[in-house]
Design a protein around this motif. Structure first.
Motif, PDB file in Angstrom:
ATOM      1  N   GLY C  94     -14.663 -10.561 -21.444  1.00 35.14           N
ATOM      2  CA  GLY C  94     -14.268  -9.608 -22.475  1.00 35.14           C
ATOM      3  C   GLY C  94     -12.860  -9.094 -22.276  1.00 35.14           C
ATOM      4  N   ILE C  95     -12.523  -8.750 -21.047  1.00 37.18           N
ATOM      5  CA  ILE C  95     -11.216  -8.146 -20.810  1.00 37.18           C
ATOM      6  C   ILE C  95     -10.179  -9.232 -20.520  1.00 37.18           C
ATOM      7  CG2 ILE C  95      -9.906  -6.553 -19.369  1.00 37.18           C
ATOM      8  CD1 ILE C  95     -12.691  -5.258 -18.697  1.00 37.18           C
ATOM      9  N   LEU C  96     -10.363  -9.930 -19.392  1.00 37.68           N
ATOM     10  CA  LEU C  96      -9.315 -10.871 -18.969  1.00 37.68           C
ATOM     11  C   LEU C  96      -9.344 -12.151 -19.797  1.00 37.68           C
ATOM     12  CD1 LEU C  96      -9.670 -10.332 -15.123  1.00 37.68           C
ATOM     13  CD2 LEU C  96      -7.879  -9.436 -16.619  1.00 37.68           C
ATOM     14  N   GLY C  97     -10.569 -12.639 -20.096  1.00 41.17           N
ATOM     15  CA  GLY C  97     -10.662 -13.861 -20.905  1.00 41.17           C
ATOM     16  C   GLY C  97     -10.017 -13.661 -22.256  1.00 41.17           C
ATOM     17  N   ASN C  98     -10.363 -12.552 -22.898  1.00 40.52           N
ATOM     18  CA  ASN C  98      -9.785 -12.236 -24.190  1.00 40.52           C
ATOM     19  C   ASN C  98      -8.273 -12.154 -24.138  1.00 40.52           C
ATOM     20  OD1 ASN C  98     -10.759 -11.749 -26.786  1.00 40.52           O
ATOM     21  ND2 ASN C  98     -12.164 -10.229 -25.992  1.00 40.52           N
ATOM     22  N   PHE C  99      -7.802 -11.445 -23.126  1.00 41.17           N
ATOM     23  CA  PHE C  99      -6.362 -11.220 -23.029  1.00 41.17           C
ATOM     24  C   PHE C  99      -5.628 -12.518 -22.735  1.00 41.17           C
ATOM     25  CE2 PHE C  99      -2.338  -9.784 -21.474  1.00 41.17           C
ATOM     26  CZ  PHE C  99      -2.125  -8.565 -22.097  1.00 41.17           C
ATOM     27  N   LEU C 100      -6.197 -13.332 -21.840  1.00 44.12           N
ATOM     28  CA  LEU C 100      -5.406 -14.415 -21.257  1.00 44.12           C
ATOM     29  C   LEU C 100      -5.588 -15.780 -21.895  1.00 44.12           C
ATOM     30  CD1 LEU C 100      -5.848 -13.291 -17.606  1.00 44.12           C
ATOM     31  CD2 LEU C 100      -3.673 -13.431 -18.830  1.00 44.12           C
ATOM     32  N   ILE C 101      -6.806 -16.097 -22.378  1.00 49.03           N
ATOM     33  CA  ILE C 101      -7.026 -17.477 -22.822  1.00 49.03           C
ATOM     34  C   ILE C 101      -6.022 -17.915 -23.890  1.00 49.03           C
ATOM     35  CG2 ILE C 101      -8.661 -19.021 -23.994  1.00 49.03           C
ATOM     36  CD1 ILE C 101     -10.846 -17.765 -22.300  1.00 49.03           C
ATOM     37  N   PRO C 102      -5.826 -17.139 -24.955  1.00 47.48           N
ATOM     38  CA  PRO C 102      -4.841 -17.601 -25.945  1.00 47.48           C
ATOM     39  C   PRO C 102      -3.441 -17.755 -25.343  1.00 47.48           C
ATOM     40  CG  PRO C 102      -6.183 -15.840 -26.848  1.00 47.48           C
ATOM     41  CD  PRO C 102      -6.488 -15.903 -25.379  1.00 47.48           C
ATOM     42  N   ILE C 103      -3.061 -16.829 -24.478  1.00 52.89           N
ATOM     43  CA  ILE C 103      -1.708 -16.914 -23.917  1.00 52.89           C
ATOM     44  C   ILE C 103      -1.594 -18.126 -23.005  1.00 52.89           C
ATOM     45  CG2 ILE C 103       0.118 -15.662 -22.722  1.00 52.89           C
ATOM     46  CD1 ILE C 103      -1.189 -13.092 -23.369  1.00 52.89           C
ATOM     47  N   GLN C 104      -2.622 -18.337 -22.181  1.00 51.49           N
ATOM     48  CA  GLN C 104      -2.541 -19.440 -21.225  1.00 51.49           C
ATOM     49  C   GLN C 104      -2.509 -20.799 -21.895  1.00 51.49           C
ATOM     50  OE1 GLN C 104      -5.671 -18.904 -18.323  1.00 51.49           O
ATOM     51  NE2 GLN C 104      -4.307 -17.735 -17.007  1.00 51.49           N
ATOM     52  N   ILE C 105      -3.089 -20.915 -23.090  1.00 50.39           N
ATOM     53  CA  ILE C 105      -3.030 -22.215 -23.762  1.00 50.39           C
ATOM     54  C   ILE C 105      -1.899 -22.269 -24.773  1.00 50.39           C
ATOM     55  CG2 ILE C 105      -5.515 -22.567 -23.418  1.00 50.39           C
ATOM     56  CD1 ILE C 105      -5.870 -22.021 -26.397  1.00 50.39           C
ATOM     57  N   GLY C 106      -1.140 -21.187 -24.861  1.00 48.88           N
ATOM     58  CA  GLY C 106       0.025 -21.184 -25.751  1.00 48.88           C
ATOM     59  C   GLY C 106      -0.315 -20.966 -27.216  1.00 48.88           C
ATOM     60  N   ALA C 107      -1.381 -20.183 -27.500  1.00 48.45           N
ATOM     61  CA  ALA C 107      -1.770 -19.900 -28.885  1.00 48.45           C
ATOM     62  C   ALA C 107      -1.372 -18.481 -29.263  1.00 48.45           C
ATOM     63  CB  ALA C 107      -3.265 -20.096 -29.061  1.00 48.45           C
ATOM     64  N   LYS C 108      -1.395 -18.215 -30.575  1.00 51.34           N
ATOM     65  CA  LYS C 108      -1.029 -16.881 -31.037  1.00 51.34           C
ATOM     66  C   LYS C 108      -2.194 -15.911 -30.903  1.00 51.34           C
ATOM     67  CE  LYS C 108       1.954 -18.716 -34.592  1.00 51.34           C
ATOM     68  NZ  LYS C 108       1.594 -19.230 -35.912  1.00 51.34           N
ATOM     69  N   ASP C 109      -3.399 -16.425 -31.000  1.00 51.80           N
ATOM     70  CA  ASP C 109      -4.580 -15.571 -30.908  1.00 51.80           C
ATOM     71  C   ASP C 109      -5.783 -16.479 -30.704  1.00 51.80           C
ATOM     72  OD1 ASP C 109      -6.535 -13.502 -31.213  1.00 51.80           O
ATOM     73  OD2 ASP C 109      -5.131 -12.392 -32.449  1.00 51.80           O
ATOM     74  N   LEU C 110      -6.963 -15.875 -30.615  1.00 46.49           N
ATOM     75  CA  LEU C 110      -8.179 -16.688 -30.615  1.00 46.49           C
ATOM     76  C   LEU C 110      -8.348 -17.303 -32.002  1.00 46.49           C
ATOM     77  CD1 LEU C 110     -10.662 -14.372 -28.678  1.00 46.49           C
ATOM     78  CD2 LEU C 110      -9.736 -16.542 -27.886  1.00 46.49           C
ATOM     79  N   ALA C 111      -9.247 -18.281 -32.105  1.00 41.38           N
ATOM     80  CA  ALA C 111      -9.424 -18.954 -33.390  1.00 41.38           C
ATOM     81  C   ALA C 111      -9.968 -17.997 -34.452  1.00 41.38           C
ATOM     82  CB  ALA C 111     -10.358 -20.154 -33.234  1.00 41.38           C
ATOM     83  N   PHE C 112     -10.844 -17.057 -34.047  1.00 39.41           N
ATOM     84  CA  PHE C 112     -11.460 -16.165 -35.032  1.00 39.41           C
ATOM     85  C   PHE C 112     -11.273 -14.709 -34.612  1.00 39.41           C
ATOM     86  CE2 PHE C 112     -14.232 -20.012 -34.693  1.00 39.41           C
ATOM     87  CZ  PHE C 112     -13.777 -20.636 -35.842  1.00 39.41           C
ATOM     88  N   PRO C 113     -10.129 -14.124 -34.949  1.00 36.41           N
ATOM     89  CA  PRO C 113      -9.858 -12.748 -34.510  1.00 36.41           C
ATOM     90  C   PRO C 113     -10.852 -11.726 -35.053  1.00 36.41           C
ATOM     91  CG  PRO C 113      -7.861 -13.812 -35.298  1.00 36.41           C
ATOM     92  CD  PRO C 113      -8.995 -14.717 -35.657  1.00 36.41           C
ATOM     93  N   LYS C 114     -11.284 -11.898 -36.310  1.00 36.88           N
ATOM     94  CA  LYS C 114     -12.223 -10.908 -36.864  1.00 36.88           C
ATOM     95  C   LYS C 114     -13.552 -10.976 -36.130  1.00 36.88           C
ATOM     96  CE  LYS C 114     -10.283 -10.914 -41.478  1.00 36.88           C
ATOM     97  NZ  LYS C 114     -10.373 -11.675 -42.724  1.00 36.88           N
ATOM     98  N   LEU C 115     -13.980 -12.195 -35.845  1.00 38.43           N
ATOM     99  CA  LEU C 115     -15.221 -12.388 -35.096  1.00 38.43           C
ATOM    100  C   LEU C 115     -15.101 -11.738 -33.724  1.00 38.43           C
ATOM    101  CD1 LEU C 115     -17.742 -13.996 -35.899  1.00 38.43           C
ATOM    102  CD2 LEU C 115     -16.893 -15.845 -34.471  1.00 38.43           C
ATOM    103  N   ASN C 116     -13.912 -11.816 -33.153  1.00 34.42           N
ATOM    104  CA  ASN C 116     -13.661 -11.240 -31.840  1.00 34.42           C
ATOM    105  C   ASN C 116     -13.843  -9.732 -31.874  1.00 34.42           C
ATOM    106  OD1 ASN C 116     -12.941 -11.347 -29.166  1.00 34.42           O
ATOM    107  ND2 ASN C 116     -10.745 -11.231 -29.567  1.00 34.42           N
TER     108      ASN C 116
END
Lengths: 103, 221, 547
Positions: C94-116
């Motif tokens: 929830g905390i670190l995964g959310n914060f880091l996964i998009p950045i670590q793969i070079g994306a702007k956000d998760l695929a579904f921000p509203k779902l998040n």
């Protein structure tokens, strides 16, 4: 892969008819006592129907490889749940201690 | 930012292609979780039917196969109309899309109405689990209660998914009528279609497992 | 938060881009949602911690003199429910995964921000429903909800808590789904699967379990609630049901759930070991696939929780053997981390202290797990403090060490500020010492036969119980200390800069805190993860200097 694969109306209707025929067969067979074979026919037809829906109505036949992997994978996971749980119940009587339901 | 940015493209995606593939994948993962969700119920069915096949056959014998069959036909037909709705969206045919969505909704509602009559008949015949449960065949008696527990849990959970589906359908109808969906962008219709077909597939298994196993049952021996 | 947008020439970041409560409660930014999780998770951790302290206080003396037995049942139940479902499972993803996964793969956000965002609300709704149930009387079934006690006999709030966990389960499912789609579809150009940081691999494995396991718990809880509320007696033996089926279904999820807790922690540890050894993780591919192997094998071993139920001895034997298999991928990780340390330029900053602590504690937790997976030994110590100590070593020693290590490692990235190195090292030390003092005596107690879930015990066990309670106090201090210096750092901490650790990974190539869309220019990846051997790869990298 093409992101937009349009399936013809004819195919959809053909699949619908096939599903109807399979439904008719499964109901007809249900009235005949075939012993354990009843279950096999019944489940076989249900699986065939589900496969048709998944492949054509849900476009899995035309999708990337990942989608069928997910569909098959989740059914496989279901088999893990079923298989391991039922293997407990099937082997309980092996020590001869007997079980409340007499297997 | 790239030069052309279509209105339907959300900010986190680079292209409509990526957006569409993400939506489809997400929906399939959701269905994977649905399969395991219903899986728990099927597991219970498998165990209890294996333990007492006779009680299950007797319980199944009490279900109304005619209504079950009609509902099967209705639901498969609604899958066809749903597939045609997606087909229309793919070809940017707004009017046909709305027509097929409405047809799907009507069929789905018909299914639930028939289900309601089935449930109330079970209530009148004292076949609802609980203190008032009474099975007509004395030799089976309370053993059939677990069959009806599962019957209500499984068909109830399925019906709940239908109700949610009809809600989503109504929610999609508005943008569909406004012509928001076309060949380029119709992810919501496509994903909803996947959900609807999944609910159909659940019924394809429920129908034989609940209604058909008691057809050649001739009483406890 | 550290909204210090008073200096006009400062470039806006995700914290300063927007203001007001609404901008937080309706945010679609994965980084802000990560911070929302930090808030919720910390609150539930505090609650769970208070219950833990009350348990330890009661056990300070052999007589059950502080609370009534019924109250004690509620205490350990609520401690377990809060900690497992609302702290351990959501904390790192929830905390670190959310914060880091998009950045670590070079994306702007998760695929579904509203779902998040929806996931966070479901998490909070589930947590608050459970919290409400505590306030209005609590739950006494144990966190496992075993039938028929939970379905027929308990007079406590089974239904509200069951529904709270059901709702929270969908939070986890949707988060897992979101991560999986993001990792599949949102990677930057050049970010191939084998260039992904191991953090991402491990979170992928976690998500797999969330998506495939959690729904089975969800339907099981639904059946439990139906049974309690409407007499749909699927688990009730008087209606032909089987309570052991509940245990099968419950553990089909809840055993893999242990890996939902530990895999994200392992995700963090891989990053820490690489960064503070200045080396690429030894056997990258093995570590990546060991995460997937743990996720898959984790689904095959749940029956080791049923060794003393009516489960067949044959099934028990098979489960026992399968359980041993999980040791293989777990050991692969530990060995590979150790080999990464070997001849590495190891520096003992606070995150690394947690990482090393993790390895030690996880080894003890994991190896005692092998004991418990052994059918005969488990029958001997089943439901004793040996089991309690084992799973705390895995779940607390494993998950919390990774969680705190990760929080300390990425705190400069999240807030842009450095915390006190001295105090953070002190807290790492307190946590490690306090943890061992709390839980090691419990191994001994359990081996001597002290059963879990009792509020009184014979006098000869008092010394060990006093040690355990003393350890819990030290541990509490170790958990409270970071709250102080983290808050302090927001105002007074040194400005961190992009890459205070000289670490590799896309998150260190963007600003601290990152801008709303994570990167000023879309990144293109042309190298493997952890390219520490290649010094020119990260421009502007500072060597690790003495602090």
């Amino acid at each position: 892969m093409s992101s937009l694969h349009v399936v013809s109306v004819k195919t959809y209707v053909a699949i619908f008819l096939a599903l109807m025929v399979l439904t008719a067969i499964t109901v007809a067979v249900a009235f005949v006592d075939l012993g354990p074979l009843n279950n096999i026919v019944m489940l076989g037809i249900a699986i065939a129907k589900a496969t048709l829906v998944v492949l054509i109505f849900m476009h899995v036949r035309y999708s990337t490889r990942l989608i069928p992997l997910i569909a098959a994978g989740s059914f496989f996971w279901l088999l893990i749940l079923f298989g391991i749980t039922i293997s407990d119940y099937l082997t309980r009587g092996w020590l001869g201690a007997g079980t409340p339901w007499g297997h | 930012m790239s030069t052309a940015h279509p209105a339907a493209l959300a900010h986190q995606f680079e292209s409509l292609e990526q957006q569409k593939e993400s939506a489809t994948l997400g929906m399939w993962l959701f269905l994977a979780q649905e399969i395991l969700f219903f899986g728990g119920l099927f597991m219970a069915y498998l165990l209890y039917r294996w333990r007492d096949p006779q009680a299950f056959a007797a319980g199944s014998h009490e279900l109304d196969i005619t209504l079950g069959l009609i509902n099967t036909v209705i639901l498969i037909a609604s899958s066809l109309t749903m597939a045609l709705a997606v087909h229309s969206a793919q070809l940017s045919r707004t009017k046909a899309l709305v027509r097929w969505l409405v047809a799907t909704g009507v069929l789905g509602t018909a299914f639930l109405v028939i289900k309601y009559f089935e449930y109330s008949a079970k209530w009148e015949h004292h076949l609802v689990p609980g203190p008032g449960f009474h099975f007509p065949e004395a030799a089976i008696g309370g053993r059939a209660e677990i069959f009806f527990s599962l019957y209500f849990a499984m068909t109830g959970m399925h019906a709940l998914h239908m109700v949610v589906g009809l809600g989503l359908l109504g929610w999609l109808l508005v943008p569909a009528m406004k012509g928001k969906f076309n060949a380029e962008y119709h992810n919501p219709i496509e994903c909803f279609g996947l959900y609807w077909h999944f609910v159909d597939i659940v019924w394809i298994f429920l129908f034989p497992l609940l209604y058909l196993i008691g057809r050649h049952y001739h009483g406890a021996t | 938060m550290s909204a210090e947008a008073t200096v006009p020439e400062v470039k806006p970041n995700y914290l300063t881009a927007d203001h007001g409560l609404k901008s937080w409660l309706l945010t679609l930014d994965h980084k802000r949602i990560g911070l929302l999780y930090l808030l919720g998770v910390s609150f539930f951790f505090l609650l769970g911690g208070i219950f833990a302290m009350l348990i330890r206080l009661e056990l300070l003396t052999p007589a059950g003199d502080m609370v009534q037995p019924d109250t004690y049942n509620r205490l350990f139940t609520m401690h377990g429910v809060m900690m497992i479902f609302f702290f351990l499972i959501p904390a790192i993803p929830g905390i670190l995964g959310n914060f880091l996964i998009p950045i670590q793969i070079g994306a702007k956000d998760l695929a579904f921000p509203k779902l998040n965002l929806l996931s966070w609300y479901l998490f909070m709704a589930g947590g608050l429903a459970t919290f409400g149930a505590i306030v209005t009387g609590g739950l006494d079934t144990g966190w496992t909800f075993y039938t028929p006690y939970s379905s027929t006999f308990s007079t406590t709030a089974v239904i509200p808590v069951g529904l709270g966990i059901f709702v929270n389960g969908f939070s986890g499912i949707l988060t897992g789904l979101n991560f999986m789609v993001t990792i599949h579809r949102m990677r930057a150009p050049g970010m191939t699967w084998f260039r992904l940081p191991l953090f991402v691999w491990s979170h992928y494995a976690t998500s797999l379990i969330q998506v495939l396991g959690t729904p089975v718990l969800a339907i099981t809880l639904v059946l439990l609630v139906l049974e309690r509320a409407f007499h749909i007696g699927v688990f009730d033996p008087t209606r032909g049901g089987d309570p052991v089926l509940f245990q099968h279904l419950f553990w089909f999820y809840s055993h893999p759930a242990v890996y939902i807790m530990i895999l994200p922690s392992m995700a963090v540890i891989s990053e820490l070991i690489a960064a503070f050894s200045r080396k690429r993780i030894f056997g990258y591919h093995f570590v990546a696939f060991s995460s997937i192997a743990i996720a898959v094998l984790g689904f095959l071993v749940w029956g080791h929780h049923l060794f003393v139920s009516s489960q067949s001895v044959y099934a028990g034997t098979v489960f026992s053997l399968l359980t041993m298999l999980v040791a293989i991928p777990s050991a692969v990780k530990v060995f590979n981390w150790s080999f990464t340390l070997y001849q590495g330029a190891v520096s003992l900053h606070t995150p690394m202290l947690y990482a090393l602590g993790f390895i030690g504690l996880f080894m003890i937790g994991g190896l005692t797990g092998v004991f418990l997976g052994t059918l005969g030994f488990d029958v001997h110590v089943h439901d004793t403090y040996f089991v309690v100590a084992h799973f705390h070593y895995v779940m607390v020693g494993g998950t919390i060490m990774g969680y705190l290590g990760g929080l300390h490692f990425w705190w400069p990235k999240i807030t842009g500020r450095m915390y006190s190195e001295f105090w953070s090292r002190m807290s790492a030390l307190l946590v490690f010492v306090g943890f061992n003092l709390t839980f090691f005596p419990q191994f001994l107690l359990g081996y001597m036969g002290m059963p879990r879930r009792y509020h009184a015990y014979p006098e000869e066990w008092q010394v060990l119980n006093v040690l355990s309670t003393a350890g819990a106090s030290v541990l509490a201090l170790g958990f409270l200390l970071p709250v102080a210096y983290f808050f302090w750092s927001l105002k007074f901490g040194a400005v961190a800069g992009r890459n205070p650790w000289g670490a590799r990974g896309l998150e260190w190539e963007t600003d601290s805190p990152p801008p709303t869309l994570n990167f000023d220019q879309a990144p293109v990846v042309d190298h493997e993860a952890y390219n520490y051997a290649d010094d020119a790869a990260t421009p502007g990298m500072k060597p690790l200097s003495a602090h």
